[in-house]
Design a protein around this motif. Structure first.
Motif, short mmCIF file in Angstrom:
data_model
loop_
_atom_site.label_atom_id
_atom_site.label_comp_id
_atom_site.label_asym_id
_atom_site.label_seq_id
_atom_site.Cartn_x
_atom_site.Cartn_y
_atom_site.Cartn_z
N GLU A 245 -11.25 10.70 9.93
CA GLU A 245 -10.14 9.85 9.47
C GLU A 245 -8.78 10.39 9.91
OE1 GLU A 245 -12.00 11.75 7.68
OE2 GLU A 245 -10.86 12.85 6.16
N THR A 246 -8.71 11.72 10.18
CA THR A 246 -7.41 12.27 10.57
C THR A 246 -7.09 11.96 12.04
OG1 THR A 246 -8.34 14.40 11.21
CG2 THR A 246 -7.61 14.19 8.94
N LEU A 315 4.65 18.71 20.51
CA LEU A 315 3.99 17.45 20.18
C LEU A 315 4.57 16.86 18.90
CD1 LEU A 315 0.35 18.71 20.79
CD2 LEU A 315 1.66 17.17 22.29
N PRO A 316 4.59 15.54 18.78
CA PRO A 316 5.06 14.94 17.52
C PRO A 316 4.05 15.16 16.39
CG PRO A 316 4.33 13.24 19.05
CD PRO A 316 4.24 14.54 19.79
N ARG A 317 4.55 15.00 15.14
CA ARG A 317 3.66 15.15 13.98
C ARG A 317 3.63 13.82 13.24
NH1 ARG A 317 6.77 20.64 13.36
NH2 ARG A 317 8.41 19.41 12.40
N ILE A 318 2.45 13.27 13.11
CA ILE A 318 2.34 11.96 12.46
C ILE A 318 1.51 12.09 11.19
CG2 ILE A 318 1.50 9.60 12.73
CD1 ILE A 318 1.93 9.92 15.74
N GLN A 319 2.14 11.79 10.06
CA GLN A 319 1.43 11.91 8.78
C GLN A 319 0.67 10.63 8.46
OE1 GLN A 319 3.84 13.27 5.52
NE2 GLN A 319 2.18 12.95 4.03
N VAL A 320 -0.65 10.72 8.37
CA VAL A 320 -1.45 9.53 8.09
C VAL A 320 -2.07 9.54 6.70
CG1 VAL A 320 -1.93 8.95 10.51
CG2 VAL A 320 -3.44 10.55 9.29
N ILE A 321 -1.95 10.67 5.98
CA ILE A 321 -2.48 10.73 4.60
C ILE A 321 -1.32 11.09 3.69
CG2 ILE A 321 -4.12 11.87 3.04
CD1 ILE A 321 -5.85 12.47 5.48
N ASP A 322 -1.21 10.42 2.53
CA ASP A 322 -0.07 10.69 1.67
C ASP A 322 -0.44 11.62 0.51
OD1 ASP A 322 -1.32 9.25 -0.31
OD2 ASP A 322 0.00 7.50 -0.19
N GLU A 323 0.48 11.77 -0.43
CA GLU A 323 0.28 12.76 -1.48
C GLU A 323 -0.75 12.35 -2.52
OE1 GLU A 323 4.32 13.41 -2.61
OE2 GLU A 323 4.67 14.74 -0.90
N GLN A 324 -1.16 11.07 -2.48
CA GLN A 324 -2.25 10.65 -3.36
C GLN A 324 -3.56 10.59 -2.59
OE1 GLN A 324 0.82 8.55 -3.81
NE2 GLN A 324 1.22 10.16 -5.32
N ALA A 325 -3.56 11.18 -1.38
CA ALA A 325 -4.75 11.18 -0.52
C ALA A 325 -5.11 9.77 -0.07
CB ALA A 325 -5.94 11.86 -1.21
N LEU A 337 -5.95 2.83 2.26
CA LEU A 337 -7.32 3.23 1.89
C LEU A 337 -7.33 4.68 1.41
CD1 LEU A 337 -9.68 1.90 4.74
CD2 LEU A 337 -9.41 1.02 2.40
N ASP A 338 -8.21 4.98 0.48
CA ASP A 338 -8.45 6.36 0.07
C ASP A 338 -9.02 7.12 1.27
OD1 ASP A 338 -9.30 8.53 -1.97
OD2 ASP A 338 -11.12 8.05 -0.84
N ARG A 339 -8.75 8.44 1.35
CA ARG A 339 -9.14 9.20 2.56
C ARG A 339 -10.63 9.09 2.88
NH1 ARG A 339 -8.34 15.45 0.20
NH2 ARG A 339 -9.02 14.91 -1.90
N TYR A 340 -11.49 9.05 1.83
CA TYR A 340 -12.93 9.00 2.12
C TYR A 340 -13.38 7.60 2.53
CZ TYR A 340 -12.82 13.66 0.24
OH TYR A 340 -12.51 14.97 0.04
#
Ligand SMILES: [Zn+2]
Ligand SMILES: [Zn+2]
Length: 926
Positions: A245-246, A315-325, A337-340
């Protein structure tokens, strides 16, 4: 009670009554308040502060027992002792409990349901956000006032000799000021910085957690092989990942520069599947060519190693997961969507598009939150960090130079290894309960201000729109200051001058890095000296099978329950006698029961002593006790010349000297088990079994006249000395009995009575040897009688010895020997027995013994009995030999058990030899 003897000492030892009475007495009289004098040497230790959310468990019980033994021991050596108590605000633990309480109030209907806790927690978290920080923190204080001193009450009941007048709490106003001061100073020196880095984030707790707070679990998972096609359509690179997912946040694919398989790929671009972004293939030495295909995806915002690669390659850094996962908008179609769930969807879509090459099973090590066991998410986040290298260096040196001695020694290396590989410490937490970080943000110019007090305006742009930092500090930041903040730092107080550095710190291994190492760094930083000179790491208390105690296994022993049942003294003694440095403790109720029997023995001995004294007192019409007033020349302290004392007195005093030395040496090295064993053995097997037995006729005889028999004076001294030695281990029973002794009324408590009764003048090896000769003879007679089936009879004995001095010694003490050995008569010869004399037994030291009995023995019955005993012993010996040969037993069992087994084996072997000898004599008709 002065010269008055108490009328009655209860027949039954009832620890509960005694212990609660003395615990209250010590507390009311503030007995353990450290003094302000600076004449006496001082001994200081600050308690590892239990969490306010805590309740006393077996680990505390061990820790507090060990500390209390040492504190009492030092106090009785005349030192000015400070055991400083206190509690820790336990930021995250308290916040969770209060949240759950809020949830429970809101949803009482869930009571009793198995999922209630989880639901209350979630609801409580929601309510916390609704009520805001101010109200929530108020609520935490209310909770603390109502529940935060459970451990204090438990410690009071257990008689811990702490100085309650110096009690501290990590969120007391003064302590909080110290925390702010430390933070500001570190910031001003450039050691604290704020930055965006990869940190461990617990999505459930909603906060950053430090590396140490992450617990690693191994879980079955998969390794997914994903194809990243080249942009020109000429094939693909396959990467292997445990977290598909990452990939949505990938900004490159990386290979090792030395990996020939990919030499043509470096510098080209591939298409990121699912999102279609073009990303480069880069070469980086950090890539392990052995892992997967040798090509890895680079996700800088969600992996610490990838973050480092991205730094090196811009390289750029792209955040795809937030603090609530949950997936962020950057995740495109997977947003929300939830990470799982996102993982499932990503894998499915890759498979549908033919980009999933294969899936392998894989054992994955995942980091989980120590507090709630949620899988932590590495996130790129703005946090406060403490630069650790400049602090670690002096802390390493302090241990290498032995300015701090760590015991057991193996922890020294563990400490040094860890310190040499230490990373910067993320000290901010996104929690509300705790010390708020003293920082403000200027909304006008973006300036960050760190200050002791809230600034009125921005120092840079003079703007007034200042927003305080909402993060609090990691709880361990404040506890790292414990050894000096508890003494009043940053003020230059007398306490700080007197008690810093502490002499000792005792803690469990589990907090050595969380706390021990950090106290050393902070102490050196702010006080320019180590926080303590010695650090002792205590063992774990396990169950009888050496399993870790855990609620799920149901093998947890509650110290308060066991204490209630057997008494604190018995529990303390059972722990102490098991506490060998570096060896975990196998603990059980049976063990406590055994030392409860020891407490009974002490009680009964004390009772016999006091009752006999009472009778003597009565027979002297109440005037005798005056004779027990301190009389120069008679007391043990005064140590009358050995020649003027009777042999048994000389012996018990010289034994007391030896035992005191052994205990002192053992405690100085934290060998609690040896110290406890020494006093146990002395009191039971020397004082009671020999000394009191020896004196019995003399002390039970009615007196004529008012002179106290000398035997009584010496017995009183020896008994009092034994109570002194026992006191650190069993404070209650010894205090109780000591107060009943004549002439003890001058002092408030045995625990404050300096133990100085041992004078070098009582060292007396001659009496020790002589008494030993008599003991050996008595034991030899008892053994012979038992082997011959004569236990109930009084045979006569003949002793042969060439050494006239030994014969003289036996003659002199003939009466005692006859009585203790159970003999009718003794006669002596200097002639050695001739070779054909039957029934001769060697006693040792050139002494030989022969018994005469009047009854004719039933030879056959005697042979059967001896054979049966021999068989029994052989069986036991075989079992023990198997055990002793077993490497697992030798390495895992506590030293005391192995030693006891060896001793027992040696005894059996000796008995076995004697039985064979007896059988031989029986067969030869001797
Ligand atoms: Zn958590
Ligand atoms: Zn500004």
């Amino acid at each position: 009670m002065g010269t008055q003897l108490q009328a009655e000492i209860p027949k039954v030892y009832s620890p509960h009554t005694i212990e609660s009475r003395w615990a209250r007495d010590w507390l009311e009289h503030k007995l353990y308040r450290a003094s302000n004098d600076s004449v006496r040497p001082r001994f200081a230790l600050a308690i590892p502060p239990p969490n306010i959310t805590g309740s006393l468990h077996m680990g505390h019980m061990l820790e507090h027992t060990e500390i209390d033994i040492l504190m009492r021991w030092h106090r009785m050596r005349g030192e000015n002792v400070l055991w400083l108590p206190g509690t820790d605000h336990a930021s995250i633990a308290t916040q969770m409990i209060v949240e759950r309480e809020l949830g429970r109030e809101a949803l009482p209907q869930l009571e009793g349901r198995p999922e209630a806790n989880g639901l209350w927690q979630r609801e409580g978290q929601r309510l916390r956000l609704e009520m805001g920080p101010e109200k929530f923190i108020e609520r935490c204080w209310t909770w603390k006032e109502a529940n935060g001193d459970r451990i204090r009450r438990q410690m009071e009941r257990l008689g811990a000799s702490v100085d309650w007048s110096r009690q501290r709490f990590t969120m007391d106003p003064a302590y909080s000021r110290a925390v702010v001061e430390a933070f500001v100073r570190l910031y001003e020196q450039g050691l604290i910085y704020r930055g965006k880095y990869i940190i461990n984030w617990c999505p459930r707790c909603g906060t950053a957690v430090s590396d140490l707070e992450v617990v690693h679990d191994t879980r079955p998972s998969h390794l997914w092989y994903i194809r990243y096609p080249f942009e020109d359509g000429s094939g693909h690179v396959t990467v292997a990942t445990t977290r598909p997912e990452t990939m949505l946040g990938d900004t490159a694919v990386a290979v090792n520069p030395a990996d020939d398989r990919y030499s043509g790929a470096v510098g080209r671009r591939v298409v990121l599947p699912l999102l279609g972004r073009l990303i480069p293939v880069v070469a980086d030495a950090a890539v392990d060519p052995e892992f997967g295909t040798g090509a890895v995806k680079v996700t800088p915002a969600h992996d610490a190693n990838d973050y480092a690669i991205a730094e090196r390659h811009g390289l750029p850094r792209i955040q795809v997961i937030d603090e609530q996962a949950r997936m962020t908008p950057e995740a495109g179609p997977y947003k929300g969507l939830d990470r799982y769930k996102a993982r499932e969807a990503v894998v499915q879509d890759l498979a549908d598009q033919g980009l999933l090459e294969k899936t392998e099973n894989y054992e994955l090590s995942v980091g989980t939150c120590q507090r709630c066991r949620t899988v932590v998410e590495p996130l790129l986040s703005a946090q406060w960090f403490l630069k650790i290298a400049p602090l670690a260096e002096p802390a390493i040196r302090a241990v290498k130079d032995e300015r701090i001695r760590i015991t057991p020694d193996n922890y020294r290396k563990i400490y040094l290894d860890w310190m040499e590989n230490i990373h910067d410490w993320c000290v901010s937490r996104q929690l509300w309960w705790g010390h708020r970080i003293p920082a403000w943000y200027c909304d006008d110019c973006g300036e960050v201000i760190v200050a002791r007090d809230a600034p009125a305006e921005c120092p840079k742009c003079k703007g007034a729109r200042l927003r305080p930092e909402s993060d609090v500090l990691d709880t361990w930041f404040s506890s790292a200051l414990w050894p000096f903040a508890t003494l009043g730092w940053p003020e230059k107080t007398d306490d700080l001058k007197r008690f810093y550095p502490n002499n000792l710190m005792i803690m469990g291994f589990d907090i050595l890095f969380f706390w021990g190492a950090r106290m050393i760094m902070m102490g050196l930083k702010f006080m320019d000296d180590v926080p303590f000179r010695e650090l002792y790491i205590h063992a774990l208390v396990r169950d009888a099978e050496r399993q870790k105690m855990s609620k799920t296994k149901g093998n947890v022993l509650d110290p308060l329950e066991v204490t209630e049942k057997y008494g604190t003294d018995a529990v303390r003694f059972a722990l102490a006698i098991s506490a060998a440095p570096g060896t975990d403790i196998a603990f059980s109720e049976e063990k406590v029961e055994a030392y409860r029997a020891f407490a009974n023995k002490i009680w009964n001995a004390g009772r016999f002593f006091l009752m006999t004294l009472q009778r003597l007192h009565d027979s002297a019409k109440g005037k005798l006790a005056a004779a027990f007033e301190p009389t120069p020349g008679l007391g043990f302290n005064a140590a009358a010349a050995p020649e003027s004392l009777a042999l048994a007195d000389r012996w018990i005093f010289t034994r007391l000297l030896a035992v005191t030395r052994e205990i002192n040496e053992a405690l100085a090295e934290y060998r609690f088990h040896e110290a406890a064993f020494t006093i146990y053995h002395f009191f039971w097997h020397e004082f009671c079994d020999w000394y009191v037995e020896w004196l019995k006729p003399e002390i039970t005889r009615p007196v004529d006249g008012l002179r106290t028999p000398p035997a009584w004076i010496n017995l009183t001294r020896a008994f009092e000395a034994s109570l002194h030695l026992l006191h650190p281990f069993m404070p209650f029973i010894t205090e109780e009995l000591w107060h009943q002794l004549p002439r003890s009324g001058r002092d408030r408590s045995l625990s404050l009575t300096a133990f100085s009764l041992i004078s070098e003048r009582v060292a007396d090896p001659v009496s020790e040897n002589q008494f030993k000769l008599i003991q050996d003879l008595v034991v030899a007679v008892r053994n012979a009688k038992s082997e011959m089936g004569l236990q109930t009879q009084k045979p006569s004995a003949q002793i042969a010895c060439e050494d006239l001095r030994i014969i003289e010694l036996f003659r002199l003490h003939q009466e005692s020997i006859l009585r203790l050995a159970g003999l009718e008569a003794l006669n002596f010869t200097q002639q050695s027995f001739s070779a054909d004399t039957g029934g001769v037994r060697p006693v040792g030291a050139g002494v030989y013994l022969r018994l005469f009995h009047h009854q004719k023995l039933d030879t056959e019955a005697e042979r059967v009995r001896l054979e049966r005993d021999k068989g029994k012993i052989e069986h036991q010996m075989i079992q023990m030999e198997a055990q002793l040969k077993n490497e697992a037993f030798r390495s895992r069992a506590p030293q005391e058990v192995v030693r006891a087994t060896e001793q027992r084996h040696a005894q059996l072997s000796e008995q076995h030899g004697k039985l064979i000898e007896s059988l031989r004599r029986l067969a030869s008709g001797a």
